[in-house]
Scaffold this motif. Sequence first.
Motif, short mmCIF file in Angstrom:
data_model
loop_
_atom_site.label_atom_id
_atom_site.label_comp_id
_atom_site.label_asym_id
_atom_site.label_seq_id
_atom_site.Cartn_x
_atom_site.Cartn_y
_atom_site.Cartn_z
N LYS A 199 15.13 12.57 -61.07
CA LYS A 199 13.80 13.20 -60.99
C LYS A 199 12.79 12.42 -61.84
CE LYS A 199 11.46 17.61 -61.56
NZ LYS A 199 11.02 18.19 -62.81
N GLN A 200 13.22 11.94 -62.99
CA GLN A 200 12.33 11.12 -63.82
C GLN A 200 11.95 9.82 -63.11
OE1 GLN A 200 14.23 10.62 -67.63
NE2 GLN A 200 13.88 12.74 -68.23
N LEU A 229 7.88 6.21 -68.55
CA LEU A 229 8.86 5.13 -68.46
C LEU A 229 9.60 4.96 -69.78
CD1 LEU A 229 9.82 2.75 -66.55
CD2 LEU A 229 8.21 1.33 -67.85
N GLU A 230 8.86 4.92 -70.88
CA GLU A 230 9.50 4.73 -72.19
C GLU A 230 10.37 5.92 -72.57
OE1 GLU A 230 10.00 2.14 -74.17
OE2 GLU A 230 8.97 0.96 -72.67
N HIS A 231 9.95 7.12 -72.24
CA HIS A 231 10.77 8.31 -72.49
C HIS A 231 12.10 8.19 -71.73
CE1 HIS A 231 11.99 12.46 -73.08
NE2 HIS A 231 12.11 12.57 -71.78
N HIS A 232 12.02 7.81 -70.47
CA HIS A 232 13.21 7.65 -69.64
C HIS A 232 14.11 6.54 -70.18
CE1 HIS A 232 15.64 7.75 -66.01
NE2 HIS A 232 15.52 6.44 -65.96
N PHE A 233 13.53 5.39 -70.48
CA PHE A 233 14.32 4.28 -71.00
C PHE A 233 14.97 4.66 -72.33
CE2 PHE A 233 12.08 0.38 -68.83
CZ PHE A 233 12.59 0.78 -67.62
N HIS A 234 14.25 5.39 -73.17
CA HIS A 234 14.80 5.83 -74.46
C HIS A 234 16.04 6.69 -74.23
CE1 HIS A 234 14.96 7.17 -78.62
NE2 HIS A 234 15.09 8.39 -78.16
N LEU A 235 15.96 7.65 -73.31
CA LEU A 235 17.14 8.49 -73.02
C LEU A 235 18.32 7.64 -72.60
CD1 LEU A 235 15.74 11.56 -71.02
CD2 LEU A 235 16.72 11.56 -73.32
N GLU A 236 18.06 6.66 -71.77
CA GLU A 236 19.15 5.81 -71.29
C GLU A 236 19.67 4.89 -72.39
OE1 GLU A 236 18.17 5.56 -66.54
OE2 GLU A 236 17.44 3.92 -67.81
N GLU A 237 18.79 4.17 -73.04
CA GLU A 237 19.20 3.14 -74.01
C GLU A 237 19.76 3.72 -75.30
OE1 GLU A 237 15.91 -0.14 -72.47
OE2 GLU A 237 15.61 0.89 -74.38
N ASN A 256 16.43 1.38 -59.76
CA ASN A 256 16.77 2.79 -59.59
C ASN A 256 17.94 2.98 -58.63
OD1 ASN A 256 14.70 3.38 -61.35
ND2 ASN A 256 13.34 4.23 -59.80
N VAL A 257 17.98 2.19 -57.57
CA VAL A 257 19.09 2.29 -56.61
C VAL A 257 20.41 2.02 -57.32
CG1 VAL A 257 20.15 1.15 -54.61
CG2 VAL A 257 17.76 1.86 -54.51
N LYS A 258 20.44 1.00 -58.16
CA LYS A 258 21.67 0.67 -58.90
C LYS A 258 22.06 1.80 -59.84
CE LYS A 258 20.11 -3.84 -59.22
NZ LYS A 258 19.85 -5.04 -59.97
N GLU A 259 21.08 2.32 -60.58
CA GLU A 259 21.40 3.42 -61.50
C GLU A 259 21.90 4.64 -60.75
OE1 GLU A 259 18.79 2.70 -65.51
OE2 GLU A 259 17.99 4.13 -64.06
N GLU A 260 21.17 5.01 -59.70
CA GLU A 260 21.48 6.26 -59.00
C GLU A 260 22.78 6.19 -58.20
OE1 GLU A 260 17.93 7.26 -56.78
OE2 GLU A 260 16.71 7.15 -58.62
N ASN A 261 23.12 5.01 -57.69
CA ASN A 261 24.31 4.89 -56.84
C ASN A 261 25.55 4.35 -57.55
OD1 ASN A 261 23.09 5.86 -54.42
ND2 ASN A 261 22.00 3.93 -54.29
#
Length: 163
Positions: free
Chosen positions: A12-13, A47-55, A117-122
């Motif tokens: 969703k992000q 974008l930075e919020h999302h990347f922070h959650l991931e990284e 996103n395709v790589k992350e999601e799949n």
Amino acid sequence: MKMSQAMMNLVKQHVECDDQLNRVEAALHKADMASAGRNFRLFDEQLEHHFHLEEERLFPAFEKATGMTNGPTMVMRGEHAEIRQLRDQAMAQIDSKEIAAALATIDTLNVLIQQHNVKEENILYPMCGGSIPNLASLLGMGGCGGACSCAGTDDSTNAKAVT
């Protein structure tokens, strides 16, 4: 494998960032530089919020759970760096009112983000969902899925679109 609610929130992000970048592009097509700049700053925050959650949370937890440090998370971090570089370039072009150049950079940025996103999601997200215990809690996405004030306290940035 069914994707967990936490992973669905990360997807969703992705959609929210895409929508925000589309608002920037629309503003640029209208030569509305104030709106383009405002919406680009919101895109950057999302974008930075999302990347922070991931990284800072997802990737380290995945690496710890699987022992894979030179696998998909390494690739994703590298792509995050490429996305940030294009983001910075687009921001500079918007700030200096270079509409055509900003549109071209955003077009490239969009393609890169979609491929990422395709790589992350799949690939990555399904792997994480099957490997990391207490994923929602780890990501600060409590029982509500992170959409309310009961979510994690240190990452409460929920940027809203400005049109």
